[in-house]
Enzyme design. Structure first.
Site, PDB file in Angstrom:
ATOM      1  CD  GLU A 363      -3.382  -1.013   1.483  1.00 22.02           C
ATOM      2  OE1 GLU A 363      -3.798   0.120   1.758  1.00 22.02           O
ATOM      3  OE2 GLU A 363      -4.044  -2.052   1.654  1.00 22.02           O
TER       4      GLU A 363
HETATM    5  N1  CAA Z   1      -5.784  11.962  -4.416  1.00 20.41           N
HETATM    6  C1  CAA Z   1      -6.274  12.356  -5.610  1.00 20.41           C
HETATM    7  N2  CAA Z   1      -5.506  12.451  -6.710  1.00 20.41           N
HETATM    8  C2  CAA Z   1      -4.211  12.159  -6.576  1.00 20.41           C
HETATM    9  C3  CAA Z   1      -3.634  11.748  -5.363  1.00 20.41           C
HETATM   10  C4  CAA Z   1      -4.489  11.665  -4.240  1.00 20.41           C
HETATM   11  N3  CAA Z   1      -4.041  11.270  -3.042  1.00 20.41           N
HETATM   12  N4  CAA Z   1      -2.319  11.514  -5.546  1.00 20.41           N
HETATM   13  C5  CAA Z   1      -2.073  11.768  -6.846  1.00 20.41           C
HETATM   14  N5  CAA Z   1      -3.217  12.160  -7.460  1.00 20.41           N
HETATM   15  C6  CAA Z   1      -3.409  12.545  -8.843  1.00 20.41           C
HETATM   16  C7  CAA Z   1      -2.608  13.810  -9.170  1.00 20.41           C
HETATM   17  O1  CAA Z   1      -3.346  14.970  -8.867  1.00 20.41           O
HETATM   18  C8  CAA Z   1      -2.417  13.649 -10.668  1.00 20.41           C
HETATM   19  O2  CAA Z   1      -3.578  13.995 -11.358  1.00 20.41           O
HETATM   20  P1  CAA Z   1      -3.611  15.264 -12.370  1.00 20.41           P
HETATM   21  O3  CAA Z   1      -2.538  15.014 -13.383  1.00 20.41           O
HETATM   22  O4  CAA Z   1      -4.991  15.271 -12.898  1.00 20.41           O
HETATM   23  O5  CAA Z   1      -3.309  16.457 -11.512  1.00 20.41           O
HETATM   24  C9  CAA Z   1      -2.253  12.136 -10.823  1.00 20.41           C
HETATM   25  O6  CAA Z   1      -2.870  11.546  -9.686  1.00 20.41           O
HETATM   26  C10 CAA Z   1      -0.822  11.693 -10.912  1.00 20.41           C
HETATM   27  O7  CAA Z   1      -0.180  12.184  -9.751  1.00 20.41           O
HETATM   28  P2  CAA Z   1       1.377  12.365  -9.672  1.00 20.41           P
HETATM   29  O8  CAA Z   1       1.861  13.149 -10.839  1.00 20.41           O
HETATM   30  O9  CAA Z   1       1.692  12.859  -8.294  1.00 20.41           O
HETATM   31  O10 CAA Z   1       1.838  10.847  -9.888  1.00 20.41           O
HETATM   32  P3  CAA Z   1       3.216  10.152  -9.641  1.00 20.41           P
HETATM   33  O11 CAA Z   1       3.484   9.252 -10.767  1.00 20.41           O
HETATM   34  O12 CAA Z   1       4.265  11.152  -9.275  1.00 20.41           O
HETATM   35  O13 CAA Z   1       2.894   9.176  -8.390  1.00 20.41           O
HETATM   36  C11 CAA Z   1       2.537   8.459  -6.183  1.00 20.41           C
HETATM   37  C12 CAA Z   1       2.310   9.549  -7.230  1.00 20.41           C
HETATM   38  C13 CAA Z   1       2.067   9.055  -4.864  1.00 20.41           C
HETATM   39  C14 CAA Z   1       3.996   8.094  -6.054  1.00 20.41           C
HETATM   40  C15 CAA Z   1       1.672   7.210  -6.545  1.00 20.41           C
HETATM   41  O14 CAA Z   1       2.112   6.625  -7.748  1.00 20.41           O
HETATM   42  C16 CAA Z   1       1.650   6.155  -5.470  1.00 20.41           C
HETATM   43  O15 CAA Z   1       0.930   6.293  -4.478  1.00 20.41           O
HETATM   44  N6  CAA Z   1       2.400   5.042  -5.654  1.00 20.41           N
HETATM   45  C17 CAA Z   1       2.333   3.895  -4.761  1.00 20.41           C
HETATM   46  C18 CAA Z   1       1.278   2.944  -5.213  1.00 20.41           C
HETATM   47  C19 CAA Z   1       0.802   2.071  -4.104  1.00 20.41           C
HETATM   48  O16 CAA Z   1       0.511   2.512  -3.012  1.00 20.41           O
HETATM   49  N7  CAA Z   1       0.637   0.800  -4.395  1.00 20.41           N
HETATM   50  C20 CAA Z   1       0.102  -0.125  -3.460  1.00 20.41           C
HETATM   51  C21 CAA Z   1      -0.557  -1.241  -4.156  1.00 20.41           C
HETATM   52  S1  CAA Z   1      -2.098  -1.676  -3.460  1.00 20.41           S
HETATM   53  C22 CAA Z   1      -1.764  -2.849  -2.262  1.00 20.41           C
HETATM   54  O17 CAA Z   1      -0.660  -2.995  -1.805  1.00 20.41           O
HETATM   55  C23 CAA Z   1      -2.954  -3.556  -1.800  1.00 20.41           C
HETATM   56  C24 CAA Z   1      -2.708  -4.856  -1.157  1.00 20.41           C
HETATM   57  O18 CAA Z   1      -3.011  -5.885  -1.732  1.00 20.41           O
HETATM   58  C25 CAA Z   1      -2.251  -4.891   0.253  1.00 20.41           C
END
Ligand code: CAA
Length: 382
Positions: A363
């Site tokens: 996550e």
């Molecule tokens: N809420 C709403 N929108 C969001 C957001 C949030 N918290 N975070 C990012 N966004 C939106 C941004 O506004 C952007 O949209 P716009 O272009 O329209 O403005 C878009 O998403 C892309 O955002 P970024 O440019 O910031 O994206 P990034 O590539 O730099 O990545 C990141 C951001 C926070 C690193 C994200 O990729 C991330 O959270 N990565 C980790 C993924 C993760 O948590 N994976 C877990 C897998 S699920 C799991 O583990 C479940 C299980 O089985 C236990």
């Protein structure tokens, strides 16, 4: 500021504690060793209302608040964090995602059985080449008019085999980048779905982790969540709440290890006195207690913000990063306090240490949480 729990919150905490200390404890070592899914426990916990505890009673859930959820996750994860993650994914990713963003028809059909705990759900975002870098989705959901045609592979999927409902994130229009990603509700038994073997994990061994392959899987158009292209935002918003669940799980793992270490330190004698009277051990326990309390406040703050309807994404990132890293430190110290006994399975702390490691990874890794927080510093939100 009010630190007092309500009667209802205390009751929920007690119910989770009772079940964990009376039932989960009995076979947790065997299930870890043989990587056995806790089928009966999940059925019992569903009957107690824990599988859909956050869902509004209108959709057959428990209608409990997020603070209660933190308390329950902590108590269950003190003993068995595999059970913790199964419940966390079901509640705070799958049920939450459907309740917040689904249509009434989707809620009727998919959310209600999930909230009743009759079935479980899984959240399919990660791929072999898209983990932290979640926008790089390679799984395709091609728009065929009345349905999407899905091809690709998802990795590290909790509940991957046992779930009946998948929330799938996939790319529909690569030219639009993350604005071309969709979130689809997929029947896990649809034609073309192949679930890979159970991952032989270091920790949380009795949770159900698999890869899932999609080959020409047809998903009805009405199973899309939100507008076309909403899928990436959906995943990010949903993970904000999921991270409160994992932070509370890490808190539970740490407090479980700490309680065992305290008990051991009061019983075990060296050089003529209980080892808690040796400052080397006493100070370790004092640090552990303080760090656990700090993590608890971060979890509660994130939960409280969510319950108040205020933004909680940054608070949940802080809670998850701190609680997960803290759990790794605290469980390592708990093994150290136990000495040789800590290194064998009967004393539980080696398992808690292995389990803690995963909370720093899934996550969103600890490093990803720091990206979220540091970007918020830059934008002035922290
Ligand atoms: N809420 C709403 N929108 C969001 C957001 C949030 N918290 N975070 C990012 N966004 C939106 C941004 O506004 C952007 O949209 P716009 O272009 O329209 O403005 C878009 O998403 C892309 O955002 P970024 O440019 O910031 O994206 P990034 O590539 O730099 O990545 C990141 C951001 C926070 C690193 C994200 O990729 C991330 O959270 N990565 C980790 C993924 C993760 O948590 N994976 C877990 C897998 S699920 C799991 O583990 C479940 C299980 O089985 C236990």
């Amino acid at each position: 500021m009010n630190f007092q729990l309500t009667e209802e919150q205390i009751m929920i905490q007690q119910a989770a504690r009772d079940y964990a200390q009376r039932e989960l404890i009995q076979d947790v070592i065997e299930r870890d060793e043989k990587a056995i899914y806790p089928t009966e426990h999940i059925r019992n916990l569903a009957e107690l209302g824990f599988l859909g505890m956050l869902v509004d009673p209108r959709y057959d859930g428990g209608g409990m608040d997020t603070v209660s959820y933190v308390l329950a996750m902590e108590e269950l994860s003190k003993v068995d964090s595999s059970v913790g993650v199964i419940i966390s994914v079901n509640n705070s990713l799958v049920c939450f995602g459907l309740e917040k963003y689904g249509t009434e028809e989707q809620k009727e059909k998919f959310l209600k059985p999930l909230a009743r705990g009759e079935v479980t759900g899984a959240f399919l975002l990660s791929e072999p080449g898209a983990g932290s870098d979640a926008t790089s989705q390679q799984t395709k959901a091609i728009d065929m008019g009345d349905h999407y045609l899905v091809n690709g592979v998802k990795n590290w999927i909790t509940n991957g085999h046992t779930a009946s409902v998948y929330l799938l994130i996939a790319q529909t229009d690569p030219a639009k980048g993350h604005h071309g990603i969709n979130a689809l509700i997929v029947d896990r038994h649809a034609d073309g779905i192949t679930v890979g073997p159970h991952e032989n994990k270091m920790g949380m061994r009795s949770s159900d982790t698999h890869s899932v392959q999609f080959t020409d899987v047809k998903v009805p158009k009405e199973n899309r969540i939100g507008e076309d292209g909403f899928g990436f935002k959906f995943a990010m918003k949903t993970l904000e709440g999921g991270r409160i669940g994992i932070a509370s799980q890490a808190l539970g793992i740490a407090s479980g290890a700490y309680e065992l270490a305290c008990k051991y330190a009061m019983e075990r004698k060296t050089f003529g006195k209980p080892i808690i009277r040796h400052q080397a051990i006493a100070f370790k326990l004092a640090d552990m207690a303080t760090e656990i309390e700090a993590a608890r406040f971060l979890c509660m703050k994130a939960a409280w913000l969510k319950d108040q309807g205020q933004p909680y994404g940054i608070a949940s990132a802080m809670a998850k990063q701190y609680a997960a890293d803290m759990a790794m430190r605290v469980t390592t110290e708990a093994v150290q306090i136990h000495g040789g006994y800590g290194y064998v399975k009967e004393y539980h702390v080696e398992r808690l240490m292995r389990d803690a490691k995963l909370t720093q990874i899934y996550e969103g890794t600890s490093e990803i949480q720091k990206i979220v927080v540091s970007r918020a510093i830059e934008s002035g939100d922290v």
